[in-house]
Design a protein around this motif. Structure first.
Motif, mmCIF file in Angstrom:
data_model
loop_
_atom_site.group_PDB
_atom_site.id
_atom_site.type_symbol
_atom_site.label_atom_id
_atom_site.label_comp_id
_atom_site.label_asym_id
_atom_site.label_seq_id
_atom_site.Cartn_x
_atom_site.Cartn_y
_atom_site.Cartn_z
ATOM 1 N N SER A 92 0.817 -1.214 0.000
ATOM 2 C CA SER A 92 0.000 0.000 0.000
ATOM 3 C C SER A 92 0.857 1.274 0.000
ATOM 4 N N GLU A 135 -6.905 7.835 12.748
ATOM 5 C CA GLU A 135 -7.911 6.765 12.728
ATOM 6 C C GLU A 135 -7.933 6.004 14.045
ATOM 7 N N ASP A 148 -2.978 1.086 5.956
ATOM 8 C CA ASP A 148 -3.084 1.761 4.663
ATOM 9 C C ASP A 148 -2.986 3.277 4.872
ATOM 10 N N GLN A 205 -5.402 5.615 2.861
ATOM 11 C CA GLN A 205 -6.708 5.754 3.518
ATOM 12 C C GLN A 205 -6.607 6.717 4.699
ATOM 13 N N ASP A 239 -6.685 10.418 3.635
ATOM 14 C CA ASP A 239 -8.051 10.858 3.329
ATOM 15 C C ASP A 239 -8.775 11.203 4.627
ATOM 16 N N THR A 240 -8.652 10.304 5.618
ATOM 17 C CA THR A 240 -9.302 10.521 6.916
ATOM 18 C C THR A 240 -8.781 11.788 7.589
ATOM 19 N N ARG A 263 -6.338 4.712 -3.077
ATOM 20 C CA ARG A 263 -6.239 3.852 -1.899
ATOM 21 C C ARG A 263 -5.009 2.955 -2.056
#
Ligand code: ZN
Length: 440
Positions: A122, A281, A317, A320, A323-324, A398
């Motif tokens: 990733s 996250e 990842d 991801q 983005d968060t 992603r």
């Protein structure tokens, strides 16, 4: 052996100080370093070195390899084991007992290798890790060909591999000394679990060891509101002020989380030169709060992004995560301009590298730097049309879109496949170990 690789036909997102994006760019790699980055026309008029391997990026995006500033790789073994719980229950009733029961050298090694496989596939080329049996993590990093800053964990109670906590600093010294000269890809470090699981004496000794050996000192700090309240009650100061009073903050210190950080503490961090690992996250999943990252960036603090361990995220990842991070700070501050795609990319690359002390070597595509870079395949419905590569990277791409990964000029992922690891074997070992974890 000298080797040249030319990556052509790429949108090159350099992450240099000007954040130059070259629409039809070429990257020339010589051995382990970047020799040149520029428009295709310049590279072609200069000519390619004889025998160079040509990688056609097919119009994809090339960017620096991602830097995961905070991981606990062996915790891939506990991915999804216990979710939807308050932090103290999650930690004390599930994670600490699972670690005590199941983390041994062989489980740490297998689970860390799974983490390396996941990260490389990733787009992560460097991780900053802290755990127990960290020698196994460092060996996994070496086996996978990733770059890493592995740190032996220090905590004032019996831990996997260190049953006698009075030996925790000595164990960290042994780890650092055995990996210091082992490979240019490995930069060993020391990780104190937190100010509430390590005494002042342990913290001071650990930092003294880090200074003596010239390595990064990492610590979880100011993760939850209750940690802040406990620190005020126990020490008369919030956690970061407390660490500052103990003399622990300098440019070789990484503060992980720093969620409950006030303006005065941000001034202290900025003045000390310490870096911050932002684990958005993980903080969201455990409802710990939102770190004041936009304010930290305004003060010039180096903020990198970390996924944290797989038991509270639950993946590694970073695309991801980016983005968060962008969206979390926008909605939390009711301001869509507060954190841009460029700032998030910088956090996931050059600023993360600065936070862990490696920005001289990695984090941007500039001549002389290590050739740690990734190619993102844009020939997919969710990645076209392509107006602004930085937006596509943060808001549309992603981890599975990463096509090619190079670390120190060597291909580690080619055509979405690991070059040096057999993923089926790596996965099978951890699945087998997971059966024992699940059934106790
Ligand atoms: Zn952590």
């Amino acid at each position: 052996m000298a080797g040249d690789i030319i990556i052509r036909n790429a949108h090159v997102v350099t992450v240099n100080p000007a954040f130059d994006i070259i629409p039809n760019g070429t990257v020339h790699i010589h051995d382990d370093r970047i020799a040149a980055v520029g428009p295709a026309a310049d590279a072609e008029s200069a000519g390619f070195p004889e025998g160079a391997e040509i990688l056609d990026a097919a119009g994809g995006m090339v960017m620096p390899g991602l830097v995961n500033a905070h991981t606990h790789l062996p915790m891939t073994l506990f991915r999804g084991l216990a979710d939807d719980l308050p932090l103290h229950i999650w930690l004390n009733e599930h994670i600490f007992p699972a670690e005590a029961r199941h983390i041994r050298p062989e489980t740490a090694a297998a689970a860390a290798l799974l983490g390396c496989a996941e990260m490389l596939l990733s787009g992560t080329t460097t991780c900053c890790d802290g755990y127990f049996h960290e020698a196994q993590v460092a060996e996994a990093l070496l086996q996978s060909g990733m770059r890493g800053v592995p740190a032996q964990g220090v905590i004032d109670f019996p831990a996997p591999g260190v049953p006698d906590p009075t030996r925790n600093i000595a164990a960290a010294r042994e780890f650092i000394e055995s990996f210091k000269e082992r490979s240019p890809l490995i930069t060993p470090s020391i990780f104190c679990h937190s100010p509430y699981t390590c005494s002042a004496d342990t913290l001071v000794q650990a930092k003294a060891l880090a200074r003596e050996l010239g390595v990064l000192f990492q610590i979880h700090v100011a993760e939850t509101r209750s940690e802040r309240e406990q620190s005020l009650a126990a020490h008369g100061q919030p956690p970061i002020q407390y660490l500052s009073r103990l003399g622990l903050l300098d440019a070789q210190t990484l503060l992980v989380h720093a969620v409950w950080t006030d303006a005065a503490e941000m001034e202290i961090i900025a003045a000390s030169g310490a870096g911050v690992a932002h684990a958005a996250e993980s903080n969201m999943q455990l409802a710990s709060g939102v770190a004041p990252v936009p304010a930290m960036l305004k003060k010039g603090i180096a903020v990198g992004l970390g996924t944290d361990g797989c038991a509270g995220n639950n993946n590694l990842d970073l695309l991801q995560e980016m983005d968060t991070v962008a969206k979390l700070h926008k909605v939390f501050n009711n301001d869509p301009t507060i954190m841009s795609a460029r700032e998030v990319i910088r956090a996931a690359t050059i600023e993360g590298a600065r936070a862990i002390g490696l920005d001289h070597a990695i984090g941007s595509l500039e001549p002389g730097k290590q050739a740690d870079l990734i190619i993102i395949d844009t020939h997919q419905p969710h990645l076209m049309p392509l107006y602004h590569p930085e937006s596509q990277i943060v808001y549309a791409a992603r981890g599975a879109d990463v096509h090619t990964v190079l670390v120190a000029g060597r291909k580690r992922v080619a055509n979405r496949r690991l070059v040096d690891l057999d993923p089926a074997a790596v996965m099978a070992r951890v699945v087998e170990m997971g059966r024992v974890v699940f059934y106790k």
